[in-house]
Design an enzyme around this catalytic site. Sequence first.
Site, PDB file in Angstrom:
ATOM      1  N   HIS A  23       0.809  -1.213   0.000  1.00  0.00           N
ATOM      2  CA  HIS A  23       0.000   0.000   0.000  1.00  0.00           C
ATOM      3  C   HIS A  23       0.845   1.267   0.000  1.00  0.00           C
ATOM      4  O   HIS A  23       1.963   1.296   0.506  1.00  0.00           O
ATOM      5  CB  HIS A  23      -0.905   0.027   1.240  1.00  0.00           C
ATOM      6  CG  HIS A  23      -1.885  -1.084   1.270  1.00  0.00           C
ATOM      7  ND1 HIS A  23      -3.034  -1.075   0.529  1.00  0.00           N
ATOM      8  CD2 HIS A  23      -1.881  -2.266   1.946  1.00  0.00           C
ATOM      9  CE1 HIS A  23      -3.701  -2.196   0.751  1.00  0.00           C
ATOM     10  NE2 HIS A  23      -3.023  -2.934   1.600  1.00  0.00           N
TER      11      HIS A  23
ATOM     12  N   LYS B 298       6.282   5.999   7.085  1.00  0.00           N
ATOM     13  CA  LYS B 298       5.782   5.148   8.162  1.00  0.00           C
ATOM     14  C   LYS B 298       6.939   4.652   9.018  1.00  0.00           C
ATOM     15  O   LYS B 298       7.965   4.228   8.495  1.00  0.00           O
ATOM     16  CB  LYS B 298       5.044   3.929   7.598  1.00  0.00           C
ATOM     17  CG  LYS B 298       3.802   4.275   6.819  1.00  0.00           C
ATOM     18  CD  LYS B 298       3.148   3.025   6.242  1.00  0.00           C
ATOM     19  CE  LYS B 298       1.912   3.388   5.431  1.00  0.00           C
ATOM     20  NZ  LYS B 298       1.318   2.197   4.813  1.00  0.00           N
TER      21      LYS B 298
ATOM     22  N   HIS C  88       4.375  -0.201   0.940  1.00  0.00           N
ATOM     23  CA  HIS C  88       4.645  -0.930   2.176  1.00  0.00           C
ATOM     24  C   HIS C  88       3.686  -2.098   2.343  1.00  0.00           C
ATOM     25  O   HIS C  88       2.513  -2.002   2.000  1.00  0.00           O
ATOM     26  CB  HIS C  88       4.501   0.025   3.370  1.00  0.00           C
ATOM     27  CG  HIS C  88       4.592  -0.658   4.681  1.00  0.00           C
ATOM     28  ND1 HIS C  88       3.502  -0.868   5.495  1.00  0.00           N
ATOM     29  CD2 HIS C  88       5.647  -1.205   5.321  1.00  0.00           C
ATOM     30  CE1 HIS C  88       3.888  -1.505   6.574  1.00  0.00           C
ATOM     31  NE2 HIS C  88       5.191  -1.723   6.504  1.00  0.00           N
TER      32      HIS C  88
ATOM     33  N   TYR D 239       2.127   1.619  13.708  1.00  0.00           N
ATOM     34  CA  TYR D 239       2.938   2.459  12.830  1.00  0.00           C
ATOM     35  C   TYR D 239       2.483   3.904  12.914  1.00  0.00           C
ATOM     36  O   TYR D 239       1.319   4.223  12.959  1.00  0.00           O
ATOM     37  CB  TYR D 239       2.971   1.947  11.391  1.00  0.00           C
ATOM     38  CG  TYR D 239       1.660   1.743  10.701  1.00  0.00           C
ATOM     39  CD1 TYR D 239       1.167   2.691   9.805  1.00  0.00           C
ATOM     40  CD2 TYR D 239       0.918   0.595  10.911  1.00  0.00           C
ATOM     41  CE1 TYR D 239      -0.037   2.500   9.150  1.00  0.00           C
ATOM     42  CE2 TYR D 239      -0.287   0.392  10.259  1.00  0.00           C
ATOM     43  CZ  TYR D 239      -0.751   1.352   9.386  1.00  0.00           C
ATOM     44  OH  TYR D 239      -1.950   1.156   8.749  1.00  0.00           O
TER      45      TYR D 239
END
Length: 180
Positions: free
Chosen positions: A62, A71, A118, A131
């Site tokens: 994503h 992130k 990610h 995260y």
Amino acid sequence: MTATRLALPEVMVIEPKVFHDSRGFLYEAFNAADFAMATGIVREFVQDNHSRSRRGVLRGLHYQMPNPQGKLVSVVSGEIFDVAVDIRRNSPNFGQWVGATLSGENHRQMWVPEGFAHGFVVMSETADVLYKTTDYYHPESEHCIRWDDADLAVAWPDPGVPLIMASSRLGVPLSQAQLF
């Protein structure tokens, strides 16, 4: 805190100092000054997310565009294999990926900068993943690249048949994805 650059040098594994004694352990999960000193990165984190998944759940790959998110990923309990893919069209590392094992035992974190897709797969019975993000979640900005794209050839560990979340099933090959 130490930061180790991975094969894609913008992606780092962060290892906090963990203090163990007879009661258990203590560590600072995040300290902005220490993070900046160890990584050279100064970012404002605006949102914390927490997901719990069971063995074999695969989330990703994503990213948001526009409104990209950096992130800082960590695991409170369980174990995941965490992956970042460089999707910056003009990068010398475009289309390459790196991965690291994060767990509640090793206390490692992974910095996934803006411009990277990610994802992760859960290797333990369950995993609680936290995260921090550098931008808010914008559903209209969400994109997904297929986790099994042959051009990426991510070497996911085998936790059994992966359980793919609905939004990940909508992923497109890198060759058809909107890119940075």
